[in-house]
Write a protein that holds these residues in place. Structure first.
Motif, PDB file in Angstrom:
ATOM      1  N   SER A  44       8.465   2.659   5.996  1.00 16.97           N
ATOM      2  CA  SER A  44       7.489   2.991   4.944  1.00 16.97           C
ATOM      3  C   SER A  44       7.891   2.381   3.606  1.00 16.97           C
ATOM      4  O   SER A  44       7.045   1.870   2.868  1.00 16.97           O
ATOM      5  CB  SER A  44       7.346   4.506   4.797  1.00 16.97           C
ATOM      6  OG  SER A  44       6.792   5.051   5.968  1.00 16.97           O
ATOM      7  N   GLU A  45       9.170   2.452   3.283  1.00 19.35           N
ATOM      8  CA  GLU A  45       9.644   1.864   2.028  1.00 19.35           C
ATOM      9  C   GLU A  45       9.432   0.350   2.023  1.00 19.35           C
ATOM     10  O   GLU A  45       8.985  -0.218   1.021  1.00 19.35           O
ATOM     11  CB  GLU A  45      11.131   2.183   1.815  1.00 19.35           C
ATOM     12  CG  GLU A  45      11.384   3.644   1.536  1.00 19.35           C
ATOM     13  CD  GLU A  45      12.854   4.008   1.579  1.00 19.35           C
ATOM     14  OE1 GLU A  45      13.231   4.923   0.816  1.00 19.35           O
ATOM     15  OE2 GLU A  45      13.632   3.407   2.354  1.00 19.35           O
ATOM     16  N   LEU A  46       9.734  -0.292   3.147  1.00 20.48           N
ATOM     17  CA  LEU A  46       9.510  -1.738   3.244  1.00 20.48           C
ATOM     18  C   LEU A  46       8.029  -2.069   3.138  1.00 20.48           C
ATOM     19  O   LEU A  46       7.642  -3.029   2.460  1.00 20.48           O
ATOM     20  CB  LEU A  46      10.085  -2.287   4.559  1.00 20.48           C
ATOM     21  CG  LEU A  46      11.608  -2.325   4.642  1.00 20.48           C
ATOM     22  CD1 LEU A  46      12.052  -2.581   6.080  1.00 20.48           C
ATOM     23  CD2 LEU A  46      12.162  -3.394   3.714  1.00 20.48           C
ATOM     24  N   SER A  47       7.202  -1.269   3.778  1.00 25.36           N
ATOM     25  CA  SER A  47       5.755  -1.472   3.731  1.00 25.36           C
ATOM     26  C   SER A  47       5.248  -1.390   2.296  1.00 25.36           C
ATOM     27  O   SER A  47       4.471  -2.248   1.845  1.00 25.36           O
ATOM     28  CB  SER A  47       5.058  -0.423   4.604  1.00 25.36           C
ATOM     29  OG  SER A  47       3.668  -0.517   4.496  1.00 25.36           O
ATOM     30  N   ASP A  48       5.694  -0.388   1.566  1.00 26.15           N
ATOM     31  CA  ASP A  48       5.291  -0.229   0.162  1.00 26.15           C
ATOM     32  C   ASP A  48       5.772  -1.395  -0.692  1.00 26.15           C
ATOM     33  O   ASP A  48       5.033  -1.927  -1.511  1.00 26.15           O
ATOM     34  CB  ASP A  48       5.834   1.083  -0.413  1.00 26.15           C
ATOM     35  CG  ASP A  48       5.165   2.311   0.172  1.00 26.15           C
ATOM     36  OD1 ASP A  48       4.085   2.179   0.797  1.00 26.15           O
ATOM     37  OD2 ASP A  48       5.739   3.418   0.024  1.00 26.15           O
ATOM     38  N   ARG A  49       7.029  -1.772  -0.527  1.00 27.88           N
ATOM     39  CA  ARG A  49       7.624  -2.834  -1.352  1.00 27.88           C
ATOM     40  C   ARG A  49       6.982  -4.196  -1.083  1.00 27.88           C
ATOM     41  O   ARG A  49       6.806  -4.996  -1.997  1.00 27.88           O
ATOM     42  CB  ARG A  49       9.131  -2.941  -1.083  1.00 27.88           C
ATOM     43  CG  ARG A  49       9.936  -1.767  -1.545  1.00 27.88           C
ATOM     44  CD  ARG A  49      10.314  -1.802  -2.984  1.00 27.88           C
ATOM     45  NE  ARG A  49      11.090  -3.004  -3.281  1.00 27.88           N
ATOM     46  CZ  ARG A  49      11.203  -3.518  -4.486  1.00 27.88           C
ATOM     47  NH1 ARG A  49      10.620  -2.948  -5.512  1.00 27.88           N
ATOM     48  NH2 ARG A  49      11.919  -4.600  -4.694  1.00 27.88           N
ATOM     49  N   LEU A  50       6.633  -4.455   0.184  1.00 31.50           N
ATOM     50  CA  LEU A  50       6.136  -5.778   0.552  1.00 31.50           C
ATOM     51  C   LEU A  50       4.617  -5.853   0.658  1.00 31.50           C
ATOM     52  O   LEU A  50       4.056  -6.942   0.823  1.00 31.50           O
ATOM     53  CB  LEU A  50       6.778  -6.229   1.872  1.00 31.50           C
ATOM     54  CG  LEU A  50       8.311  -6.334   1.842  1.00 31.50           C
ATOM     55  CD1 LEU A  50       8.847  -6.691   3.216  1.00 31.50           C
ATOM     56  CD2 LEU A  50       8.760  -7.354   0.809  1.00 31.50           C
ATOM     57  N   GLY A  51       3.951  -4.720   0.571  1.00 32.31           N
ATOM     58  CA  GLY A  51       2.496  -4.719   0.656  1.00 32.31           C
ATOM     59  C   GLY A  51       1.979  -5.107   2.033  1.00 32.31           C
ATOM     60  O   GLY A  51       0.913  -5.712   2.156  1.00 32.31           O
TER      61      GLY A  51
END
Length: 107
Positions: A44-51
């Motif tokens: 989820s954190e990666l998804s948020d950071r990378l869009g």
């Protein structure tokens, strides 16, 4: 050891190296590795950071995990990912340094 055995082993190493660089050749996977170079993160954190979608991140993480470029650990319901070791970080850093050098004065 015969030359044939050495040549076969060298071919195997080169094939593995080519597959390794093929995996690193994807911009999304490099972005993920860059994020994980700072600190471990969950999907989820990666998804948020990378869009990117969670599904897209998960797909890329599987590829990186299969090539032993990232490792994971479970903490409750979350799985956190990190680079597998400093070699991965070093390869990316050295490659970036090489690309950012000013080669205009050479030759």
């Amino acid at each position: 050891m015969s030359n044939l055995h050495v040549d076969k082993r060298e071919m195997e190493i080169n094939e593995n190296l080519a597959r390794f660089f093929f995996v690193l050749g994807d911009p999304t996977r490099l972005r993920i590795l860059h994020e994980l170079g700072e600190e471990e993160k969950n999907v989820s954190e990666l998804s948020d950071r990378l869009g990117l979608t969670v599904s897209a991140i998960s797909h890329q993480l599987k590829i990186l995990r299969d090539k032993d470029l990232v490792r994971s650990r479970r903490d409750g319901k979350f799985i956190y990912y990190r680079m597998s070791d400093d070699h991965v970080r070093d390869i990316i850093r050295i490659s970036r340094d090489h690309l950012c050098e000013d080669h205009s004065q050479e030759n």
